[in-house]
Design an enzyme around this catalytic site. Structure first.
Site, PDB file in Angstrom:
ATOM      1  N   GLU A  16      55.555  67.664 -18.266  1.00  0.00           N
ATOM      2  CA  GLU A  16      55.688  68.276 -16.927  1.00  0.00           C
ATOM      3  C   GLU A  16      56.817  69.341 -16.821  1.00  0.00           C
ATOM      4  O   GLU A  16      57.922  69.070 -17.334  1.00  0.00           O
ATOM      5  CB  GLU A  16      55.887  67.082 -15.998  1.00  0.00           C
ATOM      6  CG  GLU A  16      55.948  67.705 -14.342  1.00  0.00           C
ATOM      7  CD  GLU A  16      56.377  66.489 -13.442  1.00  0.00           C
ATOM      8  OE1 GLU A  16      56.046  66.802 -12.369  1.00  0.00           O
ATOM      9  OE2 GLU A  16      56.692  65.477 -13.887  1.00  0.00           O
ATOM     10  N   CYS A  73      52.345  63.193 -13.854  1.00  0.00           N
ATOM     11  CA  CYS A  73      53.688  62.335 -13.703  1.00  0.00           C
ATOM     12  C   CYS A  73      53.221  61.434 -12.647  1.00  0.00           C
ATOM     13  O   CYS A  73      52.507  60.300 -12.841  1.00  0.00           O
ATOM     14  CB  CYS A  73      54.833  63.040 -13.204  1.00  0.00           C
ATOM     15  SG  CYS A  73      56.170  62.049 -13.433  1.00  0.00           S
ATOM     16  N   LYS A  79      49.708  69.262  -9.164  1.00  0.00           N
ATOM     17  CA  LYS A  79      50.065  67.812  -8.930  1.00  0.00           C
ATOM     18  C   LYS A  79      49.608  67.577  -7.513  1.00  0.00           C
ATOM     19  O   LYS A  79      50.157  68.222  -6.515  1.00  0.00           O
ATOM     20  CB  LYS A  79      51.437  67.808  -9.069  1.00  0.00           C
ATOM     21  CG  LYS A  79      52.101  66.382  -9.076  1.00  0.00           C
ATOM     22  CD  LYS A  79      53.524  66.342  -9.290  1.00  0.00           C
ATOM     23  CE  LYS A  79      54.346  65.093  -9.758  1.00  0.00           C
ATOM     24  NZ  LYS A  79      55.680  65.053  -9.966  1.00  0.00           N
TER      25      LYS A  79
END
Length: 256
Positions: free
Chosen positions: A41, A141, A107
């Site tokens: 990430e 994540c 994300k």
């Protein structure tokens, strides 16, 4: 399809240094016959950008990234900020082995004030890119910590969920237990690719891994070392696993 997962430490706010190191990693991965390399990430920029978030997003070196993929003829999933529509997103860029942008995933689940102070949440729950016969879903994540995200990818036909992460202490439970569970409960591969070392107030836990559709870990990095690891992704194993363990077909979608 052979993939490479690169557990590494990002050079904070230094695109030049990170691109140079990525160049070397791509050379090694291509030499080992990998068709795809996955980075952590926000690898290209660093994660804790604070006041420099927009600056780093607006100067994201997309053309240089595309050139590296074409140079080594290997696809790349690379993490970094994206500036779009007046906002900044935490993104994973999928670059094909020909240097084309195949997809950009933003994300969707922002982790605490660290994310929320820097980024806008994405609103596309499933982003799947086909590559060498493998359907690859992108997550970042915290996204993978919600079972609904991987289930949505599985129901959309993903064979591999590629998760770029910057997992920090004290949350190594996710690496040690949750990722293999996500693979098992959806009968697919999950690649979880983490940073290592320290950045600002964060200490990353490493422990990058690839788990198979049977829930077994097939590649595992250490807590602290920078490592380039490999795994074979076989869509036929996903198909067979979903026949043997029919969670997806037995799910009561009429009531859930």
């Amino acid at each position: 399809m052979k993939i490479a997962i690169w557990q590494t430490q990002s050079s904070h706010c230094d695109y030049t240094a990170n691109l140079a190191r990525l160049d070397s990693a791509l050379q090694e991965a291509a030499g080992q016959g990998a068709s795809l390399l996955i980075t952590p990430e926000m690898f290209l920029s660093g994660y804790v950008l604070n006041q420099r978030t927009r600056e780093m997003a607006e100067t994201f070196p997309l053309e240089a990234l595309r050139a590296l993929a074409a140079k080594w003829q290997i696809a790349i999933i690379a993490g970094g900020p994206q500036a779009a529509d007046g906002k900044v997103f935490n993104a994973s860029y999928f670059i094909s082995s020909q240097g084309e942008v195949s997809g950009i995933y933003r994300k969707t689940h922002l982790f605490g004030e660290l994310d929320k102070s820097q980024f806008t949440a994405g609103d596309q729950p499933v982003c799947i890119i086909p590559c060498h016969g493998v359907n690859i879903a992108l997550l970042i994540c915290y996204d993978v910590e919600f079972p609904e995200t991987v289930r949505a990818a599985a129901r959309a036909g993903a064979h591999l969920v590629a998760v770029a992460t910057a997992q920090m202490k004290p949350f190594d439970f996710v690496n040690k237990h949750l990722i293999a569970t996500r693979a098992w409960e959806n009968q697919l591969y999950v690649a979880y690719v983490n940073q290592t070392g320290r950045e600002e107030h964060l200490e990353y836990v490493g422990l990058s891994l690839v788990a198979g559709p049977d829930g077994q870990v097939i590649a595992q990095a250490s807590e602290t070392q920078e490592q380039l690891l490999y795994a074979e992704i076989d869509p036929s194993q996903v198909i067979q696993a979903q026949r043997d363990n029919p969670y997806l077909t037995d799910l009561r979608t009429d009531i859930l």
